[in-house]
Design an enzyme around this catalytic site. Structure first.
Site: not given
Length: 782
Positions: A80, A169, A199, A220-221, A257, A352
């Site tokens: 993002t 995705n 993806q 990364g996740h 950092t 939904c």
């Protein structure tokens, strides 16, 4: 490992497109970074230099995998943030061009309709912030999700920015980036190109030395690294604009950092992917051939368990790890709950379970049939998923299919393993069943002793479910009734009769088939009395369900249509309405009903199941005035106030849909939540009720997480109105009741509804089974 451990049903995690389990070596690298190489990479001492070496080695691994320069890789907090940098960089460049060349305002931004919302929302956001008022054109896709090259070609000469995906995705579709490149690079105009590769990493080959992508984003996740780390590929000569300014880290593009533990962890993943790219095998990562074999096994299992399945993924042009499918007759939410109870963690392919809310924008763009959008499920496994997990997943999928079959909802299921579960009890069909879709209620009254039933206010969405229940339990339909001519939908009564090959022997348009006002539907328990209650519509009627065994033939409930709603009254501003008749109807109902009479409306806008006549008289302002013994509202005053209330009912009150009466969002006047923690629950005092649907209940085995020796009594949400009727009796009103579901959301809604009608000693177990499982796992260090 993707497998979740517990002492009951073993769980398997098939939601890796949302986030993938962290690889053990990646965890170790992050921990090593925090414990041993914890210095700031920007520091000039040796410890800082060591940290810097690890950071730059990860950058080299990323650049090698993409075949780009290390200086074109920037570490971010995730995809993002990488998207923000990309969009901001291009739009800021466009803003500068507009200053020198105002005709640039005629340029366009192209984005696929199936693009991740993070991209589209970023474009809209930064356009507003920067004041760049370029047109955003959303490019369509076909029914399989492939982007329209013709539409890109149509706009390309006026385009300055294009956003596409490498792999979708939700469906796993692989975009043909080379074909897109041919179109956009044939244009004389400069087009900057952003590709979402979240993806794609590790699943398809990416070579940006051979593909003129300007920006590519990664997370990364999704590839077994921790959350909070990602990176951006930013082509050397593409526009650049800092999103975060500060100490100049990441060559000024992303100051602050660096997340050194995250970078160390993703570096391990990237190194492994590079070795695989070079032809080496990795003990953790499966080969593409293995992954496609896994998908084939899962697909066969799904088809066997759910014959009414449709695959929304283009199997010939997608990655191996994603399957998007729909099962006819079920919503996404229903399927997810059953899969979850069976030990399969996956996600809804749509946002939904009803037409009143937005479907997945990806499936909308593919223009799939309504039911496929409402039913869509995404199953996604990871690059490290084991064969053991796949086999466990298959076993659990079969259990889900069989459990639904045993609940009379999946009759075509081919799974015949009797060890899974026995058929649902007949008692679960006896009484009143509520089938809700898009705030519309269908009611089934069945006497399992005589096998006769009556259906009230059927909707088209409920037809298949009704037919399954009727066929499964060998029920005979005595009547199919409507309470009124519906303003918001056509009655499904004729269609239901036709599908069941039944003759329409009704005496009126609403389905009544008796010469008198009493319908005895061959029930040993009930009879139905018909009462004309005009006003909402001229032909409105109410059906009183009377208990024949009681001395006074007690009215157990009234199917009242839209005359009285939960927290409101039916509209009287339709062309077929009559306010004067409505006034008389309300007065007549009060003569027939007592305060504890259960009202079953045709619509449930507040998701409160049912209400009582006394509750509505107490809480509805108009009814309170009408029945005020000291200052009774006149007929003229009632007309005036009712007209004002109806005039305020716009079609936008419920996501743009027509509503049939006033709506109350508050179902509980007491603002305190009726919840109880599992620690405070004394099973010897409380009657514990599992309100999940029968298929969920029979699948769940981990009752030890609640310290239960035996499963609690199951009263499914679709049958809960019978429990309302039981508790409303004076002798039962004060019984301590604790309601249980998966997460505590459904049980809390029911507890609130019961409190609203005067049942004060009912509670929802806080957090449900999910929180109990978490506490149990923490206690036993799982």
């Amino acid at each position: 490992m993707n497998k979740e451990k517990n002492n009951g049903n073993s769980k398997v995690y098939f939601d890796c497109n949302a986030t993938a389990p962290i690889l053990k070596e990646a965890c170790q690298a992050a921990l090593w970074s925090m414990e041993r190489v914890y210095a700031n990479p920007s520091s000039s001492h040796i410890a800082g230099a060591e940290a810097k070496l690890i950071l730059e080695e990860s950058r080299i691994q990323a650049s090698k995998l993409l075949n780009v320069k290390p200086t074109e890789i920037y570490f971010t907090s995730g995809a993002t943030e990488a998207i923000q940098i990309s969009v901001l960089s291009v739009l800021n460049w466009i803003k500068d061009q507009i200053k020198d060349e105002p005709s640039f305002l005629n340029k366009k931004i192209l984005i696929s309709k199936t693009e991740h919302k993070a991209v589209y929302n970023s474009i809209i956001h930064w356009k507003k912030i920067l004041g760049v008022n370029l047109e955003v054109v959303q490019i369509g896709v076909n029914s399989k999700g492939h982007i329209s090259l013709d539409e890109i070609q149509e706009h390309i000469n006026d385009t300055v920015f294009l956003c596409t995906m490498a792999v979708n995705n939700e469906t796993g579709l692989i975009t043909n980036l080379k074909e897109i490149e041919k179109v956009i690079r044939s244009s004389a105009s400069k087009v900057f190109w952003l590709v979402d590769c979240v993806q794609a990493l590790g699943k398809i080959s990416l070579n940006f030395n051979d593909l003129s992508v300007d920006y590519a984003t990664f997370s990364g996740h999704k590839v077994h690294a921790p959350k909070g780390i990602g990176f951006l590929y930013l082509r050397e000569k593409a526009p650049q604009c800092s999103l975060i300014v500060g100490g100049g880290q990441e060559r000024g593009i992303r100051a602050g950092t660096e997340n050194h533990p995250g970078i160390a962890a993703i570096g391990v993943i990237l190194e492994k992917l590079n070795k695989i790219k070079d032809g080496c095998l990795d003990a953790n990562f499966k080969t593409n051939q293995e992954l496609f074999h896994f998908r084939s096994l899962l697909l066969n299992s799904l088809v066997e368990a759910f014959p009414a399945i449709e695959i929304n993924t283009d199997l010939e042009n997608s990655v191996a790890t994603t399957l998007n499918f729909s099962v006819y007759g079920f919503t996404s939410k229903e399927l997810m709950r059953v899969f979850d109870a069976a030990g399969v963690s996956l996600s809804g392919g749509s946002a939904c379970n009803s037409k009143s809310l937005d479907y997945s924008h990806v499936l909308e763009a593919m223009n799939l049939p309504e039911w496929r959008k409402a039913s869509a499920i995404r199953l996604s496994f990871g690059l490290t998923t084991s064969q053991e997990e796949i086999f466990l997943g298959i076993k659990n999928i079969q259990a889900a299919g069989k459990a639904l079959k045993n609940s009379c909802l999946n009759l075509a299921c081919k799974i015949i393993d009797d060890s899974i579960d026995n058929n649902s009890e007949d008692s679960l069909i006896h009484g009143i069943t509520q089938l809700e879709y898009d705030s519309s209620n269908t009611w089934l009254i069945s006497d399992i002793n005589t096998r006769f039933c009556v259906i009230i206010d059927p909707t088209f969405e409920s037809i298949d479910r009704l037919i399954s229940l009727i066929k499964c339990k060998n029920l005979n339909i005595q009547a199919v009734l409507d309470t009124h001519s519906h303003a918001d939908h056509v009655s499904a009564r004729s269609c239901l009769l036709e599908k069941l090959l039944l003759k329409n022997d009704a005496c009126d348009e609403l389905g009544w088939n008796s010469e008198s006002n009493i319908l005895n539907f061959n029930s040993s328990t009930w009879e139905i009395e018909r009462l004309e209650t005009p006003g909402h519509t001229l032909d409105s009627v109410s059906y009183f369900l009377k208990n024949k065994s009681s001395l006074d033939e007690k009215i157990e409930c009234v199917f009242i249509g839209d005359t009285v709603l939960i927290g409101g009254l039916g509209r009287t501003d339709f062309s077929i309405s009559d306010s004067k008749l409505f006034y008389d109807t309300i007065k007549n109902l009060d003569k027939k009903l007592h305060d504890n009479t259960i009202l079953c409306p045709a619509h449930d806008y507040s998701q409160s199941i049912v209400t009582t006549w006394g509750t509505e008289k107490r809480n509805n302002i108009l009814l309170k005035k009408l029945f005020d013994p000291l200052n009774c509202m006149s007929e003229k005053e009632f007309f005036a106030e009712k007209k004002l209330i109806d005039s305020q009912l716009l079609e936008t009150n419920l996501q743009g849909k027509l509503v049939c009466g006033t709506i109350s969002n508050s179902v509980l006047t007491d603002k305190s939540l009726p919840t109880i923690s599992i620690e405070d629950l004394d099973a010897s005092v409380f009657e514990i009720i599992d309100i999940r649907e029968n298929a969920e209940s029979i699948l769940f085995k981990n009752w030890n997480v609640l310290n239960f020796i035996n499963p609690p009594k199951n009263i499914p949400l679709t049958k809960i109105v019978n429990f309302f009727n039981y508790l409303i009796n004076e002798e039962n009103k004060n019984k301590p009741i604790a309601l249980l579901c998966s997460t505590g959301n459904r049980s809390l809604a029911i507890a609130k509804s019961l409190r609203r009608i005067g049942i004060k000693n009912v509670w929802s177990i806080s957090g449900g089974l999910a929180l109990s499982q978490l506490k149990y796992d923490n206690l036993y260090n799982f």
